[in-house]
Design a protein around this motif. Structure first.
Motif, PDB file in Angstrom:
ATOM      1  N   LEU A  39       0.829  -1.207   0.000  1.00 18.78           N
ATOM      2  CA  LEU A  39       0.000   0.000   0.000  1.00 18.78           C
ATOM      3  C   LEU A  39       0.865   1.259   0.000  1.00 18.78           C
ATOM      4  O   LEU A  39       0.583   2.224  -0.702  1.00 18.78           O
ATOM      5  N   ALA A  40       1.954   1.238   0.762  1.00 20.56           N
ATOM      6  CA  ALA A  40       2.865   2.384   0.800  1.00 20.56           C
ATOM      7  C   ALA A  40       3.567   2.555  -0.542  1.00 20.56           C
ATOM      8  O   ALA A  40       3.756   3.682  -1.012  1.00 20.56           O
ATOM      9  N   LEU A  41       3.945   1.447  -1.179  1.00 18.44           N
ATOM     10  CA  LEU A  41       4.571   1.528  -2.501  1.00 18.44           C
ATOM     11  C   LEU A  41       3.605   2.105  -3.523  1.00 18.44           C
ATOM     12  O   LEU A  41       3.979   2.924  -4.359  1.00 18.44           O
ATOM     13  N   ALA A  42       2.345   1.693  -3.433  1.00 15.25           N
ATOM     14  CA  ALA A  42       1.327   2.221  -4.343  1.00 15.25           C
ATOM     15  C   ALA A  42       1.132   3.713  -4.108  1.00 15.25           C
ATOM     16  O   ALA A  42       1.052   4.503  -5.059  1.00 15.25           O
ATOM     17  N   ASP A  43       1.070   4.124  -2.846  1.00 14.53           N
ATOM     18  CA  ASP A  43       0.901   5.534  -2.502  1.00 14.53           C
ATOM     19  C   ASP A  43       2.090   6.353  -3.013  1.00 14.53           C
ATOM     20  O   ASP A  43       1.918   7.405  -3.638  1.00 14.53           O
ATOM     21  N   LEU A  44       3.294   5.851  -2.784  1.00 15.78           N
ATOM     22  CA  LEU A  44       4.494   6.540  -3.250  1.00 15.78           C
ATOM     23  C   LEU A  44       4.487   6.650  -4.777  1.00 15.78           C
ATOM     24  O   LEU A  44       4.779   7.705  -5.331  1.00 15.78           O
ATOM     25  N   SER A  45       4.120   5.576  -5.443  1.00 12.76           N
ATOM     26  CA  SER A  45       4.087   5.576  -6.908  1.00 12.76           C
ATOM     27  C   SER A  45       3.108   6.612  -7.441  1.00 12.76           C
ATOM     28  O   SER A  45       3.416   7.331  -8.395  1.00 12.76           O
ATOM     29  N   VAL A  46       1.941   6.711  -6.825  1.00 12.71           N
ATOM     30  CA  VAL A  46       0.941   7.702  -7.255  1.00 12.71           C
ATOM     31  C   VAL A  46       1.478   9.118  -7.051  1.00 12.71           C
ATOM     32  O   VAL A  46       1.328   9.975  -7.922  1.00 12.71           O
ATOM     33  N   GLN A  47       2.124   9.352  -5.922  1.00 10.87           N
ATOM     34  CA  GLN A  47       2.688  10.681  -5.673  1.00 10.87           C
ATOM     35  C   GLN A  47       3.767  11.022  -6.700  1.00 10.87           C
ATOM     36  O   GLN A  47       3.827  12.155  -7.195  1.00 10.87           O
ATOM     37  N   VAL A  48       4.615  10.044  -7.032  1.00 11.50           N
ATOM     38  CA  VAL A  48       5.671  10.259  -8.022  1.00 11.50           C
ATOM     39  C   VAL A  48       5.050  10.486  -9.403  1.00 11.50           C
ATOM     40  O   VAL A  48       5.484  11.375 -10.147  1.00 11.50           O
ATOM     41  N   GLU A  49       4.026   9.703  -9.739  1.00 10.22           N
ATOM     42  CA  GLU A  49       3.332   9.884 -11.019  1.00 10.22           C
ATOM     43  C   GLU A  49       2.767  11.298 -11.131  1.00 10.22           C
ATOM     44  O   GLU A  49       2.934  11.959 -12.155  1.00 10.22           O
ATOM     45  N   THR A  64       9.408  -3.081  -7.795  1.00 12.20           N
ATOM     46  CA  THR A  64       9.772  -1.835  -7.115  1.00 12.20           C
ATOM     47  C   THR A  64      10.203  -2.114  -5.683  1.00 12.20           C
ATOM     48  O   THR A  64      11.148  -1.510  -5.185  1.00 12.20           O
ATOM     49  N   ALA A  65       9.542  -3.041  -5.022  1.00 10.62           N
ATOM     50  CA  ALA A  65       9.877  -3.376  -3.631  1.00 10.62           C
ATOM     51  C   ALA A  65      11.293  -3.942  -3.514  1.00 10.62           C
ATOM     52  O   ALA A  65      11.891  -3.880  -2.443  1.00 10.62           O
ATOM     53  N   LEU A  66      11.828  -4.465  -4.608  1.00 11.55           N
ATOM     54  CA  LEU A  66      13.165  -5.053  -4.591  1.00 11.55           C
ATOM     55  C   LEU A  66      14.252  -4.042  -4.942  1.00 11.55           C
ATOM     56  O   LEU A  66      15.439  -4.354  -4.877  1.00 11.55           O
ATOM     57  N   MET A  67      13.862  -2.838  -5.304  1.00 16.00           N
ATOM     58  CA  MET A  67      14.815  -1.807  -5.713  1.00 16.00           C
ATOM     59  C   MET A  67      15.409  -1.075  -4.516  1.00 16.00           C
ATOM     60  O   MET A  67      14.789  -0.978  -3.459  1.00 16.00           O
ATOM     61  N   THR A  68      16.600  -0.527  -4.727  1.00 12.26           N
ATOM     62  CA  THR A  68      17.161   0.396  -3.751  1.00 12.26           C
ATOM     63  C   THR A  68      16.607   1.787  -4.064  1.00 12.26           C
ATOM     64  O   THR A  68      16.000   2.001  -5.120  1.00 12.26           O
ATOM     65  N   LEU A  69      16.846   2.718  -3.178  1.00 14.25           N
ATOM     66  CA  LEU A  69      16.405   4.091  -3.399  1.00 14.25           C
ATOM     67  C   LEU A  69      17.007   4.648  -4.688  1.00 14.25           C
ATOM     68  O   LEU A  69      16.302   5.260  -5.500  1.00 14.25           O
ATOM     69  N   ASP A  70      18.304   4.410  -4.915  1.00 12.66           N
ATOM     70  CA  ASP A  70      18.955   4.896  -6.141  1.00 12.66           C
ATOM     71  C   ASP A  70      18.388   4.219  -7.394  1.00 12.66           C
ATOM     72  O   ASP A  70      18.236   4.868  -8.429  1.00 12.66           O
ATOM     73  N   GLU A  71      18.113   2.932  -7.311  1.00 12.36           N
ATOM     74  CA  GLU A  71      17.535   2.235  -8.465  1.00 12.36           C
ATOM     75  C   GLU A  71      16.156   2.798  -8.805  1.00 12.36           C
ATOM     76  O   GLU A  71      15.840   3.036  -9.971  1.00 12.36           O
ATOM     77  N   PHE A  72      15.350   3.034  -7.784  1.00 10.72           N
ATOM     78  CA  PHE A  72      14.011   3.577  -8.005  1.00 10.72           C
ATOM     79  C   PHE A  72      14.072   4.985  -8.586  1.00 10.72           C
ATOM     80  O   PHE A  72      13.414   5.286  -9.576  1.00 10.72           O
ATOM     81  N   THR A  73      14.884   5.845  -7.980  1.00  9.19           N
ATOM     82  CA  THR A  73      14.958   7.223  -8.480  1.00  9.19           C
ATOM     83  C   THR A  73      15.585   7.271  -9.869  1.00  9.19           C
ATOM     84  O   THR A  73      15.216   8.101 -10.689  1.00  9.19           O
ATOM     85  N   GLY A  74      16.515   6.371 -10.146  1.00 13.80           N
ATOM     86  CA  GLY A  74      17.097   6.277 -11.484  1.00 13.80           C
ATOM     87  C   GLY A  74      16.059   5.849 -12.511  1.00 13.80           C
ATOM     88  O   GLY A  74      16.009   6.385 -13.630  1.00 13.80           O
ATOM     89  N   ASP A  75      15.212   4.893 -12.126  1.00 12.06           N
ATOM     90  CA  ASP A  75      14.140   4.441 -13.012  1.00 12.06           C
ATOM     91  C   ASP A  75      13.164   5.587 -13.295  1.00 12.06           C
ATOM     92  O   ASP A  75      12.763   5.807 -14.435  1.00 12.06           O
ATOM     93  N   VAL A  76      12.807   6.331 -12.262  1.00 12.67           N
ATOM     94  CA  VAL A  76      11.906   7.476 -12.435  1.00 12.67           C
ATOM     95  C   VAL A  76      12.555   8.512 -13.360  1.00 12.67           C
ATOM     96  O   VAL A  76      11.907   9.036 -14.275  1.00 12.67           O
ATOM     97  N   ALA A  77      13.836   8.797 -13.154  1.00  9.82           N
ATOM     98  CA  ALA A  77      14.543   9.771 -13.998  1.00  9.82           C
ATOM     99  C   ALA A  77      14.549   9.334 -15.457  1.00  9.82           C
ATOM    100  O   ALA A  77      14.333  10.153 -16.360  1.00  9.82           O
ATOM    101  N   ARG A  78      14.767   8.043 -15.710  1.00 11.16           N
ATOM    102  CA  ARG A  78      14.737   7.533 -17.089  1.00 11.16           C
ATOM    103  C   ARG A  78      13.349   7.703 -17.705  1.00 11.16           C
ATOM    104  O   ARG A  78      13.217   8.067 -18.877  1.00 11.16           O
ATOM    105  N   ARG A  79      12.322   7.449 -16.926  1.00 12.47           N
ATOM    106  CA  ARG A  79      10.950   7.612 -17.425  1.00 12.47           C
ATOM    107  C   ARG A  79      10.644   9.077 -17.732  1.00 12.47           C
ATOM    108  O   ARG A  79       9.998   9.385 -18.735  1.00 12.47           O
TER     109      ARG A  79
END
Length: 91
Positions: A39-49, A64-79
């Motif tokens: 639920l927290a991952l979904a909430d975070l994803s919606v906020q980032v979207e 996403t739950a398996l990512m590190t903070l850098d991996e997640f933010t890097g993925d968002v930056a690529r998108r």
């Protein structure tokens, strides 16, 4: 851009009552680190979207739950970059 995304993500997590005081780029989002539940991952994803104008697929939450903070933010930056490139070529 990734630094701006990281700052946004950390602020969003702090607002969601997660302790991010010792979070680093290598901190896992899931059980081995910040311990974000689905639920927290979904909430975070919606906020980032909403903040960055990108979209996540529902089936991406598990990875996403398996990512590190850098991996997640890097993925968002690529998108964000891909969205900007698409918007630029459409103009």
């Amino acid at each position: 851009m990734q630094d701006r995304i990281r700052a946004f993500v950390l602020a969003a997590l702090a607002e969601m009552q997660y302790d991010v005081s010792e979070a680093t780029g290598d901190t896992d989002l899931g059980p081995a680190g910040l311990d974000l539940e689905s639920l927290a991952l979904a909430d975070l994803s919606v906020q980032v979207e909403d903040e960055f104008g990108i979209k996540f697929d529902l089936d991406e939450m598990e990875t996403t739950a398996l990512m590190t903070l850098d991996e997640f933010t890097g993925d968002v930056a690529r998108r964000v970059d891909a969205l900007a490139a698409t918007a630029g070529s459409a103009a």
